[in-house]
Design a protein around this motif. Sequence first.
Motif, PDB file in Angstrom:
ATOM      1  N   ARG A  17      67.647  43.250   6.945  1.00 31.87           N
ATOM      2  CA  ARG A  17      66.236  43.616   6.950  1.00 31.87           C
ATOM      3  C   ARG A  17      65.865  44.186   5.583  1.00 31.87           C
ATOM      4  O   ARG A  17      66.615  44.962   4.997  1.00 31.87           O
ATOM      5  N   SER A  18      64.688  43.830   5.113  1.00 33.61           N
ATOM      6  CA  SER A  18      64.124  44.467   3.922  1.00 33.61           C
ATOM      7  C   SER A  18      63.470  45.760   4.367  1.00 33.61           C
ATOM      8  O   SER A  18      62.861  45.815   5.435  1.00 33.61           O
ATOM      9  N   MET A  19      63.606  46.784   3.551  1.00 33.18           N
ATOM     10  CA  MET A  19      63.040  48.069   3.906  1.00 33.18           C
ATOM     11  C   MET A  19      62.615  48.783   2.627  1.00 33.18           C
ATOM     12  O   MET A  19      63.380  48.827   1.664  1.00 33.18           O
ATOM     13  N   ALA A  20      61.413  49.321   2.632  1.00 33.35           N
ATOM     14  CA  ALA A  20      60.963  50.110   1.488  1.00 33.35           C
ATOM     15  C   ALA A  20      61.508  51.527   1.633  1.00 33.35           C
ATOM     16  O   ALA A  20      61.469  52.120   2.710  1.00 33.35           O
ATOM     17  N   MET A  21      62.054  52.040   0.564  1.00 28.91           N
ATOM     18  CA  MET A  21      62.526  53.415   0.508  1.00 28.91           C
ATOM     19  C   MET A  21      61.975  54.016  -0.776  1.00 28.91           C
ATOM     20  O   MET A  21      61.490  53.297  -1.647  1.00 28.91           O
ATOM     21  N   ILE A  62      77.213  52.868   4.411  1.00 32.35           N
ATOM     22  CA  ILE A  62      77.031  54.125   5.135  1.00 32.35           C
ATOM     23  C   ILE A  62      77.367  53.912   6.603  1.00 32.35           C
ATOM     24  O   ILE A  62      76.921  52.944   7.226  1.00 32.35           O
ATOM     25  N   ASP A  63      78.128  54.839   7.154  1.00 30.93           N
ATOM     26  CA  ASP A  63      78.538  54.802   8.545  1.00 30.93           C
ATOM     27  C   ASP A  63      77.320  54.757   9.468  1.00 30.93           C
ATOM     28  O   ASP A  63      76.404  55.566   9.334  1.00 30.93           O
ATOM     29  N   ARG A  64      77.310  53.828  10.410  1.00 32.08           N
ATOM     30  CA  ARG A  64      76.135  53.670  11.269  1.00 32.08           C
ATOM     31  C   ARG A  64      75.937  54.855  12.203  1.00 32.08           C
ATOM     32  O   ARG A  64      74.806  55.231  12.498  1.00 32.08           O
ATOM     33  N   GLU A  65      77.006  55.477  12.672  1.00 38.20           N
ATOM     34  CA  GLU A  65      76.853  56.641  13.541  1.00 38.20           C
ATOM     35  C   GLU A  65      76.326  57.838  12.752  1.00 38.20           C
ATOM     36  O   GLU A  65      75.566  58.653  13.281  1.00 38.20           O
ATOM     37  N   MET A  66      76.697  57.953  11.486  1.00 40.44           N
ATOM     38  CA  MET A  66      76.189  59.029  10.644  1.00 40.44           C
ATOM     39  C   MET A  66      74.678  58.905  10.471  1.00 40.44           C
ATOM     40  O   MET A  66      73.951  59.896  10.499  1.00 40.44           O
ATOM     41  N   LEU A  67      74.196  57.676  10.313  1.00 34.33           N
ATOM     42  CA  LEU A  67      72.759  57.482  10.144  1.00 34.33           C
ATOM     43  C   LEU A  67      71.994  57.926  11.390  1.00 34.33           C
ATOM     44  O   LEU A  67      70.962  58.584  11.290  1.00 34.33           O
ATOM     45  N   LEU A  68      72.510  57.589  12.564  1.00 35.31           N
ATOM     46  CA  LEU A  68      71.843  58.032  13.790  1.00 35.31           C
ATOM     47  C   LEU A  68      71.917  59.545  13.950  1.00 35.31           C
ATOM     48  O   LEU A  68      70.942  60.189  14.329  1.00 35.31           O
ATOM     49  N   GLY A 106      61.878  55.900   6.383  1.00 39.30           N
ATOM     50  CA  GLY A 106      61.365  56.200   7.711  1.00 39.30           C
ATOM     51  C   GLY A 106      62.493  56.306   8.722  1.00 39.30           C
ATOM     52  O   GLY A 106      63.319  55.400   8.832  1.00 39.30           O
ATOM     53  N   GLN A 107      62.518  57.442   9.449  1.00 42.85           N
ATOM     54  CA  GLN A 107      63.561  57.664  10.468  1.00 42.85           C
ATOM     55  C   GLN A 107      63.554  56.561  11.513  1.00 42.85           C
ATOM     56  O   GLN A 107      64.596  55.994  11.829  1.00 42.85           O
ATOM     57  N   GLU A 108      62.382  56.279  12.084  1.00 39.49           N
ATOM     58  CA  GLU A 108      62.320  55.347  13.205  1.00 39.49           C
ATOM     59  C   GLU A 108      62.721  53.937  12.789  1.00 39.49           C
ATOM     60  O   GLU A 108      63.438  53.252  13.495  1.00 39.49           O
ATOM     61  N   GLN A 109      62.277  53.505  11.622  1.00 39.08           N
ATOM     62  CA  GLN A 109      62.618  52.158  11.157  1.00 39.08           C
ATOM     63  C   GLN A 109      64.124  52.010  10.977  1.00 39.08           C
ATOM     64  O   GLN A 109      64.726  51.032  11.422  1.00 39.08           O
ATOM     65  N   LEU A 110      64.753  53.004  10.360  1.00 41.12           N
ATOM     66  CA  LEU A 110      66.201  52.933  10.148  1.00 41.12           C
ATOM     67  C   LEU A 110      66.954  53.099  11.467  1.00 41.12           C
ATOM     68  O   LEU A 110      67.914  52.377  11.732  1.00 41.12           O
ATOM     69  N   ALA A 111      66.506  54.013  12.319  1.00 41.86           N
ATOM     70  CA  ALA A 111      67.168  54.223  13.611  1.00 41.86           C
ATOM     71  C   ALA A 111      67.083  52.964  14.481  1.00 41.86           C
ATOM     72  O   ALA A 111      68.041  52.605  15.157  1.00 41.86           O
ATOM     73  N   ARG A 112      65.951  52.275  14.444  1.00 46.25           N
ATOM     74  CA  ARG A 112      65.811  51.026  15.215  1.00 46.25           C
ATOM     75  C   ARG A 112      66.806  49.982  14.723  1.00 46.25           C
ATOM     76  O   ARG A 112      67.453  49.296  15.517  1.00 46.25           O
ATOM     77  N   LEU A 113      66.948  49.874  13.404  1.00 44.02           N
ATOM     78  CA  LEU A 113      67.908  48.924  12.841  1.00 44.02           C
ATOM     79  C   LEU A 113      69.328  49.284  13.272  1.00 44.02           C
ATOM     80  O   LEU A 113      70.105  48.412  13.663  1.00 44.02           O
ATOM     81  N   VAL A 114      69.674  50.563  13.229  1.00 47.09           N
ATOM     82  CA  VAL A 114      71.016  50.991  13.635  1.00 47.09           C
ATOM     83  C   VAL A 114      71.227  50.685  15.117  1.00 47.09           C
ATOM     84  O   VAL A 114      72.287  50.191  15.521  1.00 47.09           O
ATOM     85  N   ARG A 115      70.223  50.954  15.941  1.00 47.98           N
ATOM     86  CA  ARG A 115      70.358  50.625  17.376  1.00 47.98           C
ATOM     87  C   ARG A 115      70.590  49.131  17.572  1.00 47.98           C
ATOM     88  O   ARG A 115      71.349  48.727  18.451  1.00 47.98           O
ATOM     89  N   ASP A 116      69.950  48.302  16.749  1.00 49.73           N
ATOM     90  CA  ASP A 116      70.171  46.849  16.831  1.00 49.73           C
ATOM     91  C   ASP A 116      71.626  46.495  16.540  1.00 49.73           C
ATOM     92  O   ASP A 116      72.170  45.559  17.119  1.00 49.73           O
ATOM     93  N   THR A 117      72.278  47.257  15.644  1.00 49.93           N
ATOM     94  CA  THR A 117      73.689  46.981  15.351  1.00 49.93           C
ATOM     95  C   THR A 117      74.562  47.269  16.576  1.00 49.93           C
ATOM     96  O   THR A 117      75.564  46.595  16.786  1.00 49.93           O
ATOM     97  N   PHE A 118      74.176  48.272  17.373  1.00 56.07           N
ATOM     98  CA  PHE A 118      74.949  48.585  18.575  1.00 56.07           C
ATOM     99  C   PHE A 118      74.750  47.524  19.656  1.00 56.07           C
ATOM    100  O   PHE A 118      75.587  47.385  20.535  1.00 56.07           O
ATOM    101  N   ARG A 119      73.664  46.762  19.581  1.00 53.37           N
ATOM    102  CA  ARG A 119      73.511  45.618  20.489  1.00 53.37           C
ATOM    103  C   ARG A 119      74.447  44.481  20.067  1.00 53.37           C
ATOM    104  O   ARG A 119      74.975  43.768  20.909  1.00 53.37           O
ATOM    105  N   LEU A 120      74.642  44.319  18.762  1.00 50.85           N
ATOM    106  CA  LEU A 120      75.548  43.278  18.260  1.00 50.85           C
ATOM    107  C   LEU A 120      77.003  43.650  18.521  1.00 50.85           C
ATOM    108  O   LEU A 120      77.796  42.801  18.935  1.00 50.85           O
TER     109      LEU A 120
END
Length: 141
Positions: A17-21, A62-68, A106-120
Motif C-alpha cells: 500500500r502507498s501511504m503518505a507520512m 518493523i515488527d507488525r505486533e509492535m506497530l499495533l 495516521g494510526q487507523e490507516q496503519l493499524a488497518r494495514l497491520v490487521r490485514d496482515t493478520f488475515r494473511l
Amino acid sequence: MPQLPVEQLPTPRSLTRSMAMELLSADIAVEVETTVGYSSRDPFALSILFHLPGDAPVLWRIDREMLLAGVLGATGDGEVRVTPAPGGMLHLRLGVAGHCAVVRCGQEQLARLVRDTFRLVPQGTEERHIDWQPLLDSLSH
C-alpha cells in the motif's frame, strides 16, 4: 541419515500500500511518500520504503505486533520506537536517539494495514510461512 519429510509451504501472499507520512523536524513537517509492504515469507515484519526526493529510497523493517501495540502506548526500544500522538496519529522514531528520524502517520490507516496482515498470516502461524531451506542449505556447506 534418514531425510525428514519436507512440509510444503503455504502459497506466498503479500500486500503493498502507498501511504503518505510526514518527516518531522523541529520546525516543519515534510510529506514523504512511502510504500508499506508485507510478505508471508517474512511474516513478522512490515517493510516501509521511504521515497525521499533526490535520494535513494530508505527501507525500514518493523515488527507488525509492535506497530499495533504502539497505537495503545509507547513501545519499542533501540532503533525503533512507536508512540501514539494527538489527532489519531502515530510517531515512528527510526534510528538511535540523537541520530534518528521521526515520522508521523495516521494510526487507523496503519493499524488497518497491520490487521490485514493478520488475515494473511494469523498470529501463531508465522513459522509455517518461513522458507528455512536456504538457511539449512547454507549450514550444510
